[in-house]
Every structure is written in C-alpha cells, then in structure tokens.
Motif scaffolding. Sequence first.
Motif, PDB file in Angstrom:
ATOM      1  N   ASP A  64     -42.580  31.143  16.196  1.00 53.05           N
ATOM      2  CA  ASP A  64     -42.585  32.507  16.745  1.00 53.05           C
ATOM      3  C   ASP A  64     -42.129  32.549  18.202  1.00 53.05           C
ATOM      4  O   ASP A  64     -41.447  33.486  18.617  1.00 53.05           O
ATOM      5  CB  ASP A  64     -43.940  33.204  16.551  1.00 53.05           C
TER       6      ASP A  64
ATOM      7  N   VAL B 230     -38.269  32.168  17.962  1.00 55.33           N
ATOM      8  CA  VAL B 230     -37.629  33.372  17.427  1.00 55.33           C
ATOM      9  C   VAL B 230     -37.621  34.482  18.472  1.00 55.33           C
ATOM     10  O   VAL B 230     -36.609  35.144  18.677  1.00 55.33           O
ATOM     11  CB  VAL B 230     -38.321  33.827  16.118  1.00 55.33           C
ATOM     12  N   GLU B 231     -38.749  34.648  19.158  1.00 57.44           N
ATOM     13  CA  GLU B 231     -38.822  35.685  20.191  1.00 57.44           C
ATOM     14  C   GLU B 231     -37.823  35.407  21.314  1.00 57.44           C
ATOM     15  O   GLU B 231     -37.175  36.316  21.823  1.00 57.44           O
ATOM     16  CB  GLU B 231     -40.237  35.781  20.759  1.00 57.44           C
ATOM     17  N   TYR B 232     -37.693  34.141  21.689  1.00 57.54           N
ATOM     18  CA  TYR B 232     -36.747  33.754  22.739  1.00 57.54           C
ATOM     19  C   TYR B 232     -35.317  34.104  22.323  1.00 57.54           C
ATOM     20  O   TYR B 232     -34.552  34.669  23.099  1.00 57.54           O
ATOM     21  CB  TYR B 232     -36.881  32.262  23.025  1.00 57.54           C
ATOM     22  N   LYS B 233     -34.971  33.806  21.081  1.00 55.12           N
ATOM     23  CA  LYS B 233     -33.622  34.105  20.602  1.00 55.12           C
ATOM     24  C   LYS B 233     -33.408  35.606  20.481  1.00 55.12           C
ATOM     25  O   LYS B 233     -32.337  36.112  20.806  1.00 55.12           O
ATOM     26  CB  LYS B 233     -33.379  33.406  19.267  1.00 55.12           C
ATOM     27  N   LYS B 234     -34.426  36.342  20.012  1.00 58.64           N
ATOM     28  CA  LYS B 234     -34.323  37.797  19.881  1.00 58.64           C
ATOM     29  C   LYS B 234     -34.138  38.466  21.236  1.00 58.64           C
ATOM     30  O   LYS B 234     -33.397  39.418  21.374  1.00 58.64           O
ATOM     31  CB  LYS B 234     -35.581  38.367  19.220  1.00 58.64           C
ATOM     32  N   SER B 235     -34.853  37.961  22.242  1.00 56.56           N
ATOM     33  CA  SER B 235     -34.768  38.570  23.569  1.00 56.56           C
ATOM     34  C   SER B 235     -33.557  38.044  24.341  1.00 56.56           C
ATOM     35  O   SER B 235     -33.461  38.224  25.545  1.00 56.56           O
ATOM     36  CB  SER B 235     -36.058  38.318  24.358  1.00 56.56           C
ATOM     37  N   LYS B 236     -32.665  37.395  23.628  1.00 58.87           N
ATOM     38  CA  LYS B 236     -31.426  36.854  24.189  1.00 58.87           C
ATOM     39  C   LYS B 236     -31.699  35.917  25.367  1.00 58.87           C
ATOM     40  O   LYS B 236     -31.012  35.941  26.380  1.00 58.87           O
ATOM     41  CB  LYS B 236     -30.473  37.975  24.564  1.00 58.87           C
TER      42      LYS B 236
END
Length: 149
Positions: free
Chosen positions: A76, A79-85
């Motif tokens: 998680d 994923v959050e790091y990738k989502k927040s670019k």
Amino acid sequence: MLSQSIQLFTMGFTQKSAEQFFDTLIKSGVRTVIDTRLNNVSQLAGFTKKNDLKYFLKQVGGIDYVHILDLAPTKDILVEYKKSKGDWGVYEQKFLRLISDRQIEKKVTPKLLNHGCLLCSEAKPHNCHRRLVAEYLKNRWDNVNIQHL
C-alpha cells in the motif's frame, strides 16, 4: 569500549549489466546481499530474481544471500507513492514510521550487516528505501559506515 565499525553497502540492480553488478559486489568485498525488495520474483528482475540471484551470488562471488521482508515497504505504501506520482516526502515519512514500528534494528544483526549490501531495484539511492534503511540503522547503532555502490 566502542564496538567495531560496520561497513554497510547499498546497491540497486537496474541500469547495470550482470557483469557490472557482480564485479561491483566482489570488488567491494560484499559478503552478504540483503534483499530488501517486496517483490523479488518478477520477470522484470531479470538476473536478480530471488532463486537465480542466490545461485549466481554464491557461484560467481561466494556471496551469501538473504531476503528480509521487514526491510521492504508495504504494497500500500508503494502503490500510494506511484499514484501520487512520487511524492517522496510522504513516502519517506510512511516508510520510516513502518521500519520504526517493525523495529528492524532487532531483526538484523551487526554481523549480518557488516560487509552486507542492501539490494533493491532503484539505480540511485536518493529516492530509495534502501538508503532510508541504512540511515535508520546508522542512527540507531552509530557505528555504521554506509557506501552506496
């Protein structure tokens, strides 16, 4: 009496050929590769897939291999790091809290870390969790010399 200094290396495998990767480890005097990846069986890992890497390290350089999931980020957090670019500040804060909660300094020994190399995929240590792990341990133990390969 001060305890002996620990020489801890870190390295990412991307943007390196197998020759560069293994030669760097051998020339640096690495005794154990400490895999800090959450996923180390992906086809994208190439020659660093878990079982292949363990075999190659031993055959090519007489280097031991250990995978320690407690040194990896959670899915998680990734994923959050990738989502927040790539908001590194948020990732760093969450990962540092995670390894503190996990008390990683109790899950690795100075003997394992001395001439050990924290491995992940990132080419450079700047925005990589392996650097955070190394610095966290240095702050806890005070006798850790870090060298990024």
